[in-house]
Design a protein around this motif. Structure first.
Motif, short mmCIF file in Angstrom:
data_model
loop_
_atom_site.label_atom_id
_atom_site.label_comp_id
_atom_site.label_asym_id
_atom_site.label_seq_id
_atom_site.Cartn_x
_atom_site.Cartn_y
_atom_site.Cartn_z
N GLU A 699 68.35 38.63 48.73
CA GLU A 699 67.20 38.59 47.82
C GLU A 699 66.04 39.40 48.38
OE1 GLU A 699 66.89 37.40 44.74
OE2 GLU A 699 69.05 37.15 44.90
N ARG A 700 65.70 39.18 49.65
CA ARG A 700 64.60 39.90 50.29
C ARG A 700 65.03 40.22 51.72
NH1 ARG A 700 62.26 40.88 45.99
NH2 ARG A 700 60.42 39.80 45.18
N PRO A 701 65.88 41.25 51.92
CA PRO A 701 66.39 41.55 53.26
C PRO A 701 65.29 41.89 54.24
CG PRO A 701 66.89 43.32 51.75
CD PRO A 701 66.36 42.20 50.93
N GLN A 702 64.17 42.38 53.77
CA GLN A 702 63.02 42.60 54.64
C GLN A 702 61.76 42.39 53.82
OE1 GLN A 702 62.44 46.78 55.78
NE2 GLN A 702 64.25 47.27 54.57
N GLU A 703 60.70 42.00 54.48
CA GLU A 703 59.46 41.67 53.79
C GLU A 703 58.81 42.93 53.23
OE1 GLU A 703 56.88 39.00 52.20
OE2 GLU A 703 58.66 38.56 53.40
N ARG A 704 58.46 42.90 51.97
CA ARG A 704 57.77 44.03 51.35
C ARG A 704 56.33 43.62 51.07
NH1 ARG A 704 61.56 47.97 52.26
NH2 ARG A 704 63.60 47.20 51.63
N THR A 705 55.43 44.52 51.29
CA THR A 705 54.02 44.25 51.02
C THR A 705 53.53 45.17 49.91
OG1 THR A 705 53.30 45.82 52.72
CG2 THR A 705 53.55 43.50 53.37
N LEU A 706 52.54 44.71 49.17
CA LEU A 706 51.99 45.46 48.04
C LEU A 706 50.57 45.87 48.37
CD1 LEU A 706 52.29 46.39 45.07
CD2 LEU A 706 51.37 44.16 44.41
N SER A 707 50.31 47.17 48.27
CA SER A 707 48.96 47.67 48.49
C SER A 707 48.20 47.59 47.17
CB SER A 707 49.00 49.12 48.97
OG SER A 707 49.70 49.22 50.19
N VAL A 708 47.14 46.79 47.17
CA VAL A 708 46.33 46.66 45.96
C VAL A 708 44.98 47.33 46.19
CG1 VAL A 708 47.44 44.53 45.22
CG2 VAL A 708 45.41 44.43 46.69
N GLN A 709 44.30 47.61 45.11
CA GLN A 709 42.98 48.23 45.19
C GLN A 709 42.11 47.64 44.11
OE1 GLN A 709 44.37 52.23 44.68
NE2 GLN A 709 44.06 52.21 42.48
N ASN A 710 40.81 47.68 44.34
CA ASN A 710 39.88 47.19 43.34
C ASN A 710 40.01 48.00 42.06
OD1 ASN A 710 38.66 45.11 44.87
ND2 ASN A 710 37.47 46.64 45.99
N ALA A 711 40.12 47.33 40.94
CA ALA A 711 40.29 48.02 39.67
C ALA A 711 38.95 48.59 39.20
CB ALA A 711 40.85 47.07 38.62
N ASP A 712 39.01 49.81 38.70
CA ASP A 712 37.85 50.43 38.08
C ASP A 712 37.83 49.99 36.62
OD1 ASP A 712 35.96 52.03 36.84
OD2 ASP A 712 36.55 53.86 37.88
N PRO A 713 36.84 49.21 36.19
CA PRO A 713 36.86 48.68 34.81
C PRO A 713 36.79 49.77 33.76
CG PRO A 713 34.75 48.24 35.89
CD PRO A 713 35.67 48.76 36.95
N LEU A 714 36.32 50.97 34.13
CA LEU A 714 36.21 52.06 33.16
C LEU A 714 37.47 52.92 33.11
CD1 LEU A 714 32.53 53.22 33.83
CD2 LEU A 714 33.37 51.64 32.08
N LYS A 715 38.34 52.80 34.12
CA LYS A 715 39.50 53.69 34.18
C LYS A 715 40.82 52.93 34.23
CE LYS A 715 40.53 55.68 38.07
NZ LYS A 715 40.53 56.53 39.28
N ASP A 716 40.90 51.92 35.07
CA ASP A 716 42.17 51.20 35.27
C ASP A 716 42.39 50.21 34.13
OD1 ASP A 716 42.85 52.40 37.78
OD2 ASP A 716 41.25 51.20 38.69
N ARG A 717 43.53 50.34 33.47
CA ARG A 717 43.84 49.50 32.33
C ARG A 717 44.90 48.46 32.67
NH1 ARG A 717 41.77 51.86 27.73
NH2 ARG A 717 43.39 51.11 26.31
N THR A 718 45.11 48.22 33.97
CA THR A 718 46.05 47.19 34.42
C THR A 718 45.38 46.29 35.46
OG1 THR A 718 46.94 48.65 36.15
CG2 THR A 718 48.08 48.63 34.02
N ARG A 719 45.90 45.06 35.58
CA ARG A 719 45.45 44.12 36.59
C ARG A 719 46.67 43.38 37.17
NH1 ARG A 719 41.73 46.71 35.37
NH2 ARG A 719 39.56 46.11 34.96
N CYS A 720 46.54 42.96 38.42
CA CYS A 720 47.59 42.16 39.04
C CYS A 720 47.38 40.68 38.69
CB CYS A 720 47.57 42.34 40.55
SG CYS A 720 48.09 43.98 41.11
N PHE A 721 48.45 40.04 38.26
CA PHE A 721 48.42 38.62 37.94
C PHE A 721 49.43 37.88 38.82
CE2 PHE A 721 46.50 40.28 34.16
CZ PHE A 721 45.78 39.23 33.58
#
Length: 833
Positions: A699-721
């Motif tokens: 299922e998870r043979p090695q730990e994966r990490t996710l790089s997140v960044q602050n969303a620009d409300p005027l440009k970024d049309r996605t959010r992490c939930f």
């Protein structure tokens, strides 16, 4: 786990099968049939030792070495780039993705790992890229390099392993040389010589030329609305009904500028033969491409002996186009089509492509002269001469020359600001034209001169900024340079319009160069009638427009397994905008049996223009200046296939206005919203099973990490939930906590949907012969009774609002669909409203 029963002979036999050269589709199909009949051992059946030996043999046989293969989509691990080819081969062979089938290779070197995959779950690796193909581009001609460079540059941060090729092209002199097409310049002016005494710029006159007949009096030709007879009534006196497959040609009588305009209309076959005088053969007519501007009548002309009111811009176009002593044959939509007859307007649209294609030439009318337009037209003509261009670009000039060059650049920019350049219909009118002449007042240039001038404008401004000391902000810019880049003479179906890249099996892989490409780039263009955002590209998109009987009986029959024939897309200006936009969604779904079109909801939704549209309908009125078409490009350019490769979307009925039938599974729910966003390829990297995973079941043979960044409300049309099941989901920014995550059959994404209640549908048996418009009722979920839940799903089903596509790592690549299939979970029918 090792597998027994393998031998050296089996290894060699598998190697021979796998290392056959790539072949075309027909050959591949034949090879596949032959392979099915053979007893070749599948590499997936080999034990680990034999499989490793097979990989080593393959690398030798195919010449695979360090860097031969690249894995696109962020799947290569730092420090392991050199053996990425072996990693990919090992992982793919172990999972049986290659089986004993040949591998399909595209012309750009992309290797399709899913060829022959008949299952639900697919390979998470985006694709392989053969570096041999990449080096071929480096050795190609200058124009091919420039085209490749432009494509890779637009790919930007997602270039991945192609970044090395991009860097090589950036350093290549051929890409940036002076070219008749690109107008590129040497940016190092230290070795330029001073301009000569006869420098072309010194003779350039910024002042406008004297206009012909500037004192002409048009007062007697102005339209004065009569209380006795309206403009509409006067138009009806001019026209008689048209036979099928015919249009009208305007015969413009000779005269001088400023005189009254007189013309007549003759019936003409769209196939090119005049029905009134068959002995004369096809008419040698010209088709006018122009903007209506204010459509209200301002002037009058004589047409078929009757007074015909026309708009301002067309009146002055006819004044300029009229010959002094001979007739001129023209096709002009505002006159040749009875604009008051909606049925005729709708019918004539399907002939437009043929009309412009059969014209001797297309005349582009930009409008009357301005103070600077003569200078712009003259500068474009002169700078198209290679020697003059070199004289301007490869010299250090005096201040007076720079001032004149600035005046010329500003004049060209001002000309390119004219509204014609963003009119929706011009793409079709230009694409199919045999020849194009661009007119502004008395001046004219060829289309290629204008297109090349627009491409060179940036280089000229750069030179001015660098050498004259003028800041770029002091130079006039044009908003329409992007729209101009999408205007291509001779474009053919299948040729990319956006010139963007996409992985094999991505949404873009299937739609690049087709109708969806045309609709997306159409957001750079304007249409007085929003329905023309669709109608203006149907001809180029090869959409049949002949009216056929719609399949009203399709409503409610999807459970019976009947696959409807795809109807045509008749043009109908009597339909409201909402109905036309709904119909194009259903056209895509019925034609392709997938939900690819719904991926565009992420970039075609805003807060002020979708009130008249159901939640599942893209709004093509959202301008590209508001939301660029490349925003969140990775949503359509990366392979995902959440519902698997072969699941089919439910067939749709055009009669069910406001409703989309779907079948799918609810798999999760949004729990907690963040103000962070993430890259799609990093979200996909969370999926188990890509390069580096050790076993199929891990299922998870090695730990994966996710790089997140602050969303620009005027440009970024996605959010992490964060989801209820403890996963992370990249969802539309307008999603809410409590929204459901679903897999819908035919969808390459997972989707966020919002429960609205129960939709109460008309009884199919009772409505089969009902001529009244389709109507349904959505009962809020807090008012739903137990009796309603017991109704057949042909009459009553859950209703959801479509929020938009999302990236749910555990659901991508068919993983959740495969798990549900293994468990025997049956998808549920529901409606999107």
């Amino acid at each position: 786990m090792e597998k027994a029963g393998t031998s050296e002979a089996q290894t060699q036999e598998a190697l021979a099968e796998l290392t056959r050269p790539p072949v075309d589709v027909q050959q591949t199909a034949e090879a596949s049939n032959a392979a099915t009949q053979s007893a070749v051992t599948s590499p997936a059946d080999l034990d680990d030792e034999a499989l490793a030996q097979l990989v080593e043999e393959m690398t030798k046989s195919l010449g695979i070495g360090p860097g031969t293969f690249h894995a696109d989509g962020g799947y290569s691990e730092p420090g392991k780039e050199d053996d990425i080819g072996k990693q990919i081969l090992m992982a793919s062979l172990r999972r049986g993705f290659f089986s004993n089938e040949p591998v399909a290779v595209g012309v750009d070197g992309k290797i399709d790992l899913e060829y022959g995959n008949q299952g639900v779950q697919i390979n998470p690796i985006q694709q392989l890229t053969n570096s041999g193909y990449l080096s071929a581009f480096i050795d190609s001609t200058g124009s091919a390099k420039q085209e490749r460079y432009r494509s890779l540059r637009m790919w930007g941060e997602f270039a991945g392993p192609l970044g090395e090729e991009l860097k090589a092209l950036e350093d290549d002199e051929d890409v940036h040389s002076v070219s008749v097409i690109s107008g590129g310049i040497d940016t190092n002016s230290d070795h330029f010589s001073p301009c000569a005494i006869d420098c072309w710029l010194k003779g350039l006159r910024p002042e406008p030329a004297t206009r012909q007949n500037s004192s002409a009096n048009f007062d007697t030709m102005r339209w004065e609305p009569s209380s006795k007879l309206s403009a509409s009534a006067r138009r009806e006196d001019v026209y008689s009904p048209l036979p099928d497959n015919h249009t009208r040609i305007l015969v413009l009588e000779p005269g001088s500028y400023g005189e009254e305009i007189s013309c007549s209309l003759v019936t003409h076959s769209c196939a090119g033969t005049s029905s009134q005088d068959p002995d004369t053969g096809p008419l040698d007519y010209e088709a006018l491409s122009y903007t209506w501007g204010d459509p209200s009548p301002k002037f009058v002309i004589k047409c078929n002996g009757q007074t015909l009111p026309i708009a301002h811009n067309l009146f002055f176009a006819l004044q300029q186009l009229r010959h002094a002593s001979t007739q001129r044959f023209l096709w002009i939509d505002a006159i040749c089509i009875n604009q008051n007859d909606i049925a005729e307007r709708s019918m004539q649209i399907q002939y437009m492509l043929d009309i412009y294609q059969n014209a001797a030439r297309v005349l582009v009318w930009l409008g009357v002269e301005s103070e600077t337009s003569p200078l712009a037209m003259e500068a474009m003509r002169q700078l198209d001469e290679r020697e003059i261009r070199k004289e301007v670009l490869y010299r250090v000039h005096e201040s007076g020359c720079y001032e004149k060059l600035k005046a010329a650049c500003d004049a060209i920019s001002e000309l390119l600001e004219r509204p014609w350049f963003t009119r929706s219909w011009i793409r079709q009118e230009l694409t199919v034209a045999k020849d194009v002449v661009v007119l502004c007042g008395q001046q004219s240039v060829s289309w290629y001169v204008l297109k090349r001038s627009a491409a060179r404008l940036g280089h000229l401004k750069h030179k001015l900024s660098k050498e004259s000391g003028l800041p770029i902000s002091d130079l006039k810019s044009t908003r329409y340079d992007t729209a101009i880049s999408y205007l291509t003479r001779g474009w053919s179906y299948g040729q990319s319009v956006t010139k963007m890249l996409g992985s094999i099996r991505s949404i873009w892989y299937y739609h690049n160069g087709g109708l969806l490409d045309l609709l997306m780039t159409g957001r750079h263009f304007d249409a007085t009638d929003p329905r023309d955002k669709i109608y203006s590209v149907l001809g180029l998109g090869r959409v049949p427009m002949t009216a056929e009987k719609d399949s009203k009986q399709l409503a409610g029959k999807s459970n019976a397994g009947s696959a409807p024939s795809v109807p045509s897309f008749p043009v109908d200006y009597a339909k409201p905008v909402s109905a036309v936009y709904q119909d194009i969604v259903k056209y895509f779904i019925n034609r392709d049996r997938n939900l690819d079109i719904l991926a565009l909801l992420l970039t075609t939704r805003n807060d002020h223009s979708t009130n008249d549209l159901p939640s599942w309908v893209p709004d093509w009125r959202v301008s590209a200046s508001e939301v660029p078409i490349t925003t969140h490009w990775d949503f359509i350019s990366l392979k995902m296939a959440a519902s698997g490769l072969h699941s089919k979307a439910e067939p749709q009925s055009y009669d069910e206005n406001g409703l989309l039938r779907c079948k799918g599974l609810l798999i999760d729910r949004l729990k907690k919203r963040s103000e962070y966003t993430a890259a799609v390829y990093e979200m996909l990297a969370l999926v188990p099973g890509f390069v580096g995973d050790e076993e199929e079941g891990d299922e998870r043979p090695q730990e994966r990490t996710l790089s997140v960044q602050n969303a620009d409300p005027l440009k970024d049309r996605t959010r992490c939930f964060e989801t209820v099941l403890g996963s992370v989901c990249l969802a539309p920014a307008w999603a809410c906590e409590g929204d459901d995550v679903a897999i819908i059959q035919g969808g390459k994404h997972a989707f966020v949907i919002r429960l609205q209640g129960i939709v109460n549908l008309p009884d199919p048996a009772e409505s089969a012969n009902d001529v009244r418009p389709f109507q349904f009722e959505v009962i809020p979920h807090d008012a739903v009774t137990a009796e309603m839940l017991e109704e057949d799903d042909l009459k009553c089903m859950p209703a959801f609002e479509m929020v938009g596509p999302c990236i749910a790592p555990d659901a991508m690549f068919g993983r959740m669909a495969k798990s549900s299939e293994d468990k025997g979970t049956v998808p549920t029918m529901f409606a999107l409203v």
